[in-house]
Design a protein around this motif. Structure first.
Motif, PDB file in Angstrom:
ATOM      1  N   SER A 155      87.241  86.957  75.218  1.00  0.00           N
ATOM      2  CA  SER A 155      87.166  86.497  73.830  1.00  0.00           C
ATOM      3  C   SER A 155      86.351  87.501  73.016  1.00  0.00           C
ATOM      4  CB  SER A 155      86.514  85.114  73.766  1.00  0.00           C
ATOM      5  OG  SER A 155      86.390  84.672  72.445  1.00  0.00           O
ATOM      6  N   GLY A 213      93.745  87.732  75.954  1.00  0.00           N
ATOM      7  CA  GLY A 213      92.785  86.671  75.666  1.00  0.00           C
ATOM      8  C   GLY A 213      92.799  86.341  74.192  1.00  0.00           C
ATOM      9  N   SER A 214      91.615  86.289  73.605  1.00  0.00           N
ATOM     10  CA  SER A 214      91.476  85.913  72.201  1.00  0.00           C
ATOM     11  C   SER A 214      90.813  87.043  71.421  1.00  0.00           C
ATOM     12  CB  SER A 214      90.639  84.631  72.086  1.00  0.00           C
ATOM     13  OG  SER A 214      90.351  84.330  70.748  1.00  0.00           O
ATOM     14  N   GLU A 271      89.729  87.996  67.361  1.00  0.00           N
ATOM     15  CA  GLU A 271      89.609  87.643  65.946  1.00  0.00           C
ATOM     16  C   GLU A 271      88.988  88.815  65.210  1.00  0.00           C
ATOM     17  OE1 GLU A 271      87.201  84.536  62.982  1.00  0.00           O
ATOM     18  OE2 GLU A 271      87.323  84.120  65.134  1.00  0.00           O
ATOM     19  N   GLY A 328      97.992  86.724  74.115  1.00  0.00           N
ATOM     20  CA  GLY A 328      96.987  85.675  73.965  1.00  0.00           C
ATOM     21  C   GLY A 328      96.969  85.141  72.551  1.00  0.00           C
ATOM     22  N   THR A 329      95.812  85.228  71.901  1.00  0.00           N
ATOM     23  CA  THR A 329      95.637  84.709  70.553  1.00  0.00           C
ATOM     24  C   THR A 329      95.086  85.801  69.656  1.00  0.00           C
ATOM     25  OG1 THR A 329      95.195  82.474  71.371  1.00  0.00           O
ATOM     26  CG2 THR A 329      94.474  82.974  69.136  1.00  0.00           C
ATOM     27  N   ASN A 374      93.865  86.358  65.591  1.00  0.00           N
ATOM     28  CA  ASN A 374      93.590  85.910  64.231  1.00  0.00           C
ATOM     29  C   ASN A 374      93.137  87.128  63.434  1.00  0.00           C
ATOM     30  OD1 ASN A 374      93.734  82.800  64.014  1.00  0.00           O
ATOM     31  ND2 ASN A 374      92.645  83.133  65.936  1.00  0.00           N
ATOM     32  N   ARG A 429      99.819  83.286  70.365  1.00  0.00           N
ATOM     33  CA  ARG A 429      99.592  82.548  69.118  1.00  0.00           C
ATOM     34  C   ARG A 429      99.057  83.543  68.094  1.00  0.00           C
ATOM     35  NH1 ARG A 429      95.613  79.616  66.335  1.00  0.00           N
ATOM     36  NH2 ARG A 429      96.391  77.714  65.362  1.00  0.00           N
TER      37      ARG A 429
END
Length: 260
Positions: free
Chosen positions: A61, A77-78, A80, A95-96, A98, A113
């Motif tokens: 993350s 993973g994530s 942002e 993964g994710t 943003n 996502r």
């Protein structure tokens, strides 16, 4: 027709005299700012401001409070990022994601996502998979497999959009365009898995539509596959499947919990 962004439009991670050769984060780590030739994460990492790296290898993350500038990024993973993302080479993510600002790169391969508040620009290809929300896309080729919302416009040499669930797309401009949604069948109907794919406008040299409702198409050659619904067009219909439809009609999605 649209063309891909030039290489000059894709920034390169800036060199920095104070960049360290390697930053390796394990467990939980936090940095006010990061400048490194290579950044490796295995766990949770947060950077309060900007990141300037040659190569990012991220598993876990990661939160970047400012911009992310890199030569290449591989993320599982994530991730942002609250500032713009500029990758001079390839950007691969599983993964994710943003992203609060524009994302640029040479090759973008993103699956999972994806929540992208601004535009995507690539000198080469853009490949998107999973649950996607994004604004404009500009690239040489665009390939999508998944569902979601593309505000648009999408500008590319070729565009191939394959949806497995509900999707909404704005304007699409390319030389070659394929839009495919799930074709209705008795099994999908019985399971309540029917999907609605809607496209506002298409401008192309050739366009193929399947399992989608398109408001308007301008193209010299238009092909309608199974379950395509074309409201209005300029050009020539060179093929129409027996289950396709042309022209306006009253249409609305079924109420929640009901199928028709």
């Amino acid at each position: 027709m649209a063309v891909a962004a030039s290489s000059a439009a894709v920034p390169t991670a800036p060199a920095s005299p104070d960049a360290i050769p390697r930053q390796s984060d394990r467990g939980t780590a936090r940095h006010p700012e990061l400048r490194a030739l290579r950044w490796r994460v295995r766990g949770i990492s947060r950077v309060d401001r900007d990141v300037f790296v040659g190569r990012a290898d991220l598993r876990g993350s990661v939160v970047v409070g400012g911009r992310l500038a890199a030569g290449s990024v591989a993320a599982d993973g994530s991730l942002e990022v609250r500032g713009p993302i500029a990758v001079s080479g390839s950007f691969r993510l599983r993964g994710t994601l943003n992203a609060a600002a524009e994302l640029t790169g040479r090759e973008l391969d993103l699956a999972g996502r994806l929540r992208l508040a601004a535009a995507l620009r690539a000198e080469g290809s853009v490949r998107l998979g999973g649950d996607v929300e994004t604004g404009a896309i500009r690239a040489s080729t665009v390939l999508l497999r998944g569902a979601g919302t593309i505000a648009g416009p999408v500008d590319a040499g070729s565009v191939d959009l394959g949806f497995r669930a509900d999707a909404t797309v704005g304007a699409v401009r390319a030389r070659s365009i394929r839009v495919r949604g799930p074709v209705p069948n008795p099994v999908r109907w019985a399971l309540g898995q029917e999907a609605t794919v809607r496209v506002d406008r298409i401008e192309a040299d050739t366009a193929y539509l399947e399992g989608a409702r398109v408001e308007f198409v301008r193209a010299p050659e238009i092909r309608l596959g199974p379950a395509a619904h074309l409201i209005a067009y300029e050009g020539r219909l060179v093929a129409t499947h027996r289950t396709s439809r042309v022209g306006p009609e009253s249409w609305s999605p079924p109420p929640s919990g009901l199928r028709r």
